[in-house]
Write an enzyme that holds these catalytic residues in place. Structure first.
Site, PDB file in Angstrom:
ATOM      1  N   GLU A 139      24.047  26.120  16.658  1.00 35.40           N
ATOM      2  CA  GLU A 139      22.794  26.818  17.000  1.00 35.40           C
ATOM      3  C   GLU A 139      22.623  26.627  18.503  1.00 35.40           C
ATOM      4  O   GLU A 139      22.366  25.519  18.974  1.00 35.40           O
ATOM      5  CB  GLU A 139      21.604  26.210  16.247  1.00 35.40           C
ATOM      6  CG  GLU A 139      21.748  26.224  14.730  1.00 35.40           C
ATOM      7  CD  GLU A 139      21.200  27.473  14.067  1.00 35.40           C
ATOM      8  OE1 GLU A 139      20.541  28.282  14.745  1.00 35.40           O
ATOM      9  OE2 GLU A 139      21.444  27.628  12.848  1.00 35.40           O
ATOM     10  N   CYS A 186      14.559  27.250  22.878  1.00 33.66           N
ATOM     11  CA  CYS A 186      15.672  28.179  22.713  1.00 33.66           C
ATOM     12  C   CYS A 186      15.155  29.578  22.405  1.00 33.66           C
ATOM     13  O   CYS A 186      15.763  30.560  22.796  1.00 33.66           O
ATOM     14  CB  CYS A 186      16.621  27.699  21.627  1.00 33.66           C
ATOM     15  SG  CYS A 186      15.804  27.337  20.070  1.00 33.66           S
TER      16      CYS A 186
HETATM   17  P1  NAD Z   1      23.703  20.442  26.029  1.00 31.30           P
HETATM   18  O1  NAD Z   1      24.709  21.360  25.461  1.00 31.30           O
HETATM   19  O2  NAD Z   1      23.836  20.054  27.447  1.00 31.30           O
HETATM   20  O3  NAD Z   1      23.668  19.063  25.215  1.00 31.30           O
HETATM   21  C1  NAD Z   1      23.417  19.062  23.822  1.00 31.30           C
HETATM   22  C2  NAD Z   1      23.993  17.800  23.222  1.00 31.30           C
HETATM   23  O4  NAD Z   1      25.420  17.823  23.320  1.00 31.30           O
HETATM   24  C3  NAD Z   1      23.548  16.499  23.878  1.00 31.30           C
HETATM   25  O5  NAD Z   1      23.239  15.566  22.862  1.00 31.30           O
HETATM   26  C4  NAD Z   1      24.780  16.070  24.662  1.00 31.30           C
HETATM   27  O6  NAD Z   1      24.878  14.672  24.843  1.00 31.30           O
HETATM   28  C5  NAD Z   1      25.899  16.556  23.759  1.00 31.30           C
HETATM   29  N1  NAD Z   1      27.205  16.772  24.396  1.00 31.30           N
HETATM   30  C6  NAD Z   1      27.486  17.004  25.697  1.00 31.30           C
HETATM   31  N2  NAD Z   1      28.822  17.179  25.864  1.00 31.30           N
HETATM   32  C7  NAD Z   1      29.398  17.042  24.649  1.00 31.30           C
HETATM   33  C8  NAD Z   1      30.741  17.140  24.173  1.00 31.30           C
HETATM   34  N3  NAD Z   1      31.763  17.399  24.981  1.00 31.30           N
HETATM   35  N4  NAD Z   1      30.951  16.967  22.852  1.00 31.30           N
HETATM   36  C9  NAD Z   1      29.937  16.725  22.007  1.00 31.30           C
HETATM   37  N5  NAD Z   1      28.633  16.621  22.397  1.00 31.30           N
HETATM   38  C10 NAD Z   1      28.372  16.785  23.710  1.00 31.30           C
HETATM   39  O7  NAD Z   1      22.279  21.117  25.762  1.00 31.30           O
HETATM   40  P2  NAD Z   1      20.836  20.610  26.265  1.00 31.30           P
HETATM   41  O8  NAD Z   1      20.699  20.912  27.704  1.00 31.30           O
HETATM   42  O9  NAD Z   1      20.564  19.237  25.772  1.00 31.30           O
HETATM   43  O10 NAD Z   1      19.878  21.568  25.415  1.00 31.30           O
HETATM   44  C11 NAD Z   1      19.435  22.811  25.860  1.00 31.30           C
HETATM   45  C12 NAD Z   1      20.204  23.915  25.174  1.00 31.30           C
HETATM   46  O11 NAD Z   1      20.034  23.814  23.754  1.00 31.30           O
HETATM   47  C13 NAD Z   1      19.692  25.291  25.540  1.00 31.30           C
HETATM   48  O12 NAD Z   1      20.780  26.158  25.697  1.00 31.30           O
HETATM   49  C14 NAD Z   1      18.867  25.676  24.321  1.00 31.30           C
HETATM   50  O13 NAD Z   1      18.698  27.059  24.161  1.00 31.30           O
HETATM   51  C15 NAD Z   1      19.676  25.082  23.220  1.00 31.30           C
HETATM   52  N6  NAD Z   1      18.886  24.931  21.990  1.00 31.30           N
HETATM   53  C16 NAD Z   1      19.187  25.725  20.917  1.00 31.30           C
HETATM   54  C17 NAD Z   1      18.425  25.641  19.749  1.00 31.30           C
HETATM   55  C18 NAD Z   1      18.717  26.521  18.558  1.00 31.30           C
HETATM   56  O14 NAD Z   1      18.192  26.248  17.475  1.00 31.30           O
HETATM   57  N7  NAD Z   1      19.513  27.561  18.692  1.00 31.30           N
HETATM   58  C19 NAD Z   1      17.377  24.724  19.687  1.00 31.30           C
HETATM   59  C20 NAD Z   1      17.105  23.940  20.780  1.00 31.30           C
HETATM   60  C21 NAD Z   1      17.874  24.049  21.942  1.00 31.30           C
END
Ligand code: NAD
Length: 458
Positions: free
Chosen positions: A216, A250
């Site tokens: 997501e 999001c």
């Molecule tokens: P991000 O992708 O930077 O990080 C998300 C998570 O992934 C964190 O816990 C991070 O530590 C982890 N992560 C980072 N690198 C990784 C790797 N290589 N392998 C596994 N895990 C890893 O996102 P963010 O900045 O924390 O969140 C914002 C984003 O999330 C926005 O794009 C937003 O739209 C999206 N979002 C989507 C939804 C949805 O339901 N579609 C809901 C909330 C947020």
């Protein structure tokens, strides 16, 4: 705040403990698992003020808004109420329609270990959204919230420790991307919520391991306002949908397409309303716009606005990044003269920015709304719900609000929602599938009557 990052060996150790406990958890009935989770919901409410205070510090929001522990507990209770009938409905049996002499039944086998990796916005809710259905399905779960907003984890861990049966099969762990990558290497299903860039990395690794990845990801939600819409209402709901949580959702509204016939009226209404929105400073209050989560996020938004202005956009309202006692704030920012070559239309913004474009025909509005790598959700305003629904059916988005914005959370247990484009992949977290996606369905087949002799001939 510094939290220790669990290294790969630590992740492997936690995974082993969870796997050891999972068969007993799966052997309980779904009603018994639900009873454990209901106890947890009560503990979360009891710890509510500590959790809310932790989120308030990390997110820069009022600790009273919204009542996050009650919302979380309500969601857990709802899933507990739904799970028995959802699982019963999936446990199908009967006579085969293709080979009438054969009976079938579905044996549902939960995946042993589910991993969840979650983002910093709405940290508690995002950490729960996949794991509660997974636990009800009978899986053990390890979840890693974002390292950017981790304060809620400590009070939440108290609530888990208070429910021993749950503590055996649910582990919240802290860490950054490296910890997340280690989780992807250990689990049988990975649920990822976050950015498209990280989601693609997670999906690639999951594919190598041949484990399901449910993603997501980000959004760039459009709102379409048809000529027949109630202009004041549409402007008010667009403003609310673009500025909630300072636009850091999001499913925030991030692009608006307005029929040219009502464009001047819509802009005037939006500007008037936007100018009444206070900043939540010096004290976070219940109605104002709070600060960005981080300086980096504020700078991303500032850069997108500068890019738009350099390419010919005009700032109609707001637009400045304000440093107030160290917090970076921005008033609702309305842009006109926006085109699709601008970063503010192409990229996720995650700020209270509203680029407003006009259109001449609904065909044009639909084409431009669909001209995006994202397809998370959308909104449509028109004179009647039927007219709005007809437009909605042409949009590439998984969830569409009619005559309003951001109704996404209403889907919950009732209706599935599959994002388009790069906004998501795999079985969705809403609707009954939210639970059944954590179970393999094994088809058990048997002849209706026992064959009495060998029947093959040549
Ligand atoms: P991000 O992708 O930077 O990080 C998300 C998570 O992934 C964190 O816990 C991070 O530590 C982890 N992560 C980072 N690198 C990784 C790797 N290589 N392998 C596994 N895990 C890893 O996102 P963010 O900045 O924390 O969140 C914002 C984003 O999330 C926005 O794009 C937003 O739209 C999206 N979002 C989507 C939804 C949805 O339901 N579609 C809901 C909330 C947020």
């Amino acid at each position: 705040m510094h939290v220790p990052a669990l290294d790969r060996a630590g992740v492997i150790g936690v995974a082993a403990c969870l796997r050891a406990a999972q068969p007993a958890w799966a052997a309980r009935s779904v009603e018994e698992r639900a009873a454990v989770l209901l106890e947890w919901a009560d503990r979360i409410v009891a710890e509510g003020s500590a959790i809310a205070a932790a989120e308030a510090v990390d997110m820069g929001i009022s600790r009273d808004r919204p009542p996050i522990a009650q919302i979380a507990a309500g969601s857990i209770r709802g899933w507990c109420a739904s799970a028995p009938s959802v699982i019963a409905a999936a446990r199908v049996s009967g006579a085969s329609s293709t080979m009438p002499g054969v009976r079938y039944q579905a044996e549902l086998v939960p995946y042993a270990l589910v991993g969840a990796i979650t983002p910093w916005n709405m940290p508690l809710m995002m950490s729960l959204i996949d794991i509660v259905p997974a636990l009800l399905a009978g899986s053990a779960v390890m979840v890693k919230p974002s390292e950017i907003a981790p304060r809620f984890i400590a009070p939440l861990q108290n609530t888990i420790a208070a429910v021993p049966a749950l503590a055996e099969v649910l582990a919240y762990i802290t860490g950054d991307g490296a910890t997340g990558a280690a989780i992807v290497d250990e689990v049988d299903v990975i649920c990822f919520t976050g950015s498209i860039a990280t989601g693609k990395r997670v999906a690639a690794r999951a594919a190598e391991r041949m484990v399901p990845a449910y993603l997501e990801l980000g959004g760039k939600d459009p709102a379409i306002v048809a000529a027949s819409a109630d202009v004041e209402h549409a402007a008010a709901r667009v403003l609310a949908g673009a500025t909630a949580n300072t636009g850091q959702l999001c499913f925030s509204i991030e692009r608006v397409y307005v029929d040219a016939a009502i464009y001047p009226d819509f802009m005037a209404a939006l500007r008037n309303l936007a100018e009444t929105v206070p900043l939540a400073h010096p004290q976070p209050d219940s109605t104002g716009l709070g600060p960005f989560i981080s300086a980096e996020q504020g700078r991303i938004v500032e850069r997108q606005i500068a890019d738009a202005v350099a390419k010919g956009a005009r700032v109609e309202s707001g637009g400045d990044l304000l440093n107030l006692d160290g917090g970076l704030y921005m008033r609702p920012t309305i842009l006109s003269g926006v085109t699709h070559d601008m970063a503010v239309v192409q990229e996720e913004t995650f700020g209270p920015v509203i680029p407003v474009m006009s259109f001449d025909t609904i065909d044009e509005a639909v084409a431009r709304a669909n001209d995006s790598e994202f397809g998370l959700s959308a909104a449509v305003f028109a004179g009647t719900e039927d007219e709005a629904a007809a437009i909605a059916r042409r949009l590439h988005a998984g969830t569409i609000s009619l005559q309003d914005t951001c109704l996404n959370l209403a889907r919950s247990r009732d209706v599935a929602s599959n994002p388009f484009g790069n906004s998501g992949l795999g079985a969705t977290r809403s609707g009954p599938m939210a639970i059944t996606r954590f179970m393999r369905s094994v088809a058990i087949l048997a002849p209706a009557e026992r064959p009495t002799k060998l029947t093959h001939s040549h």
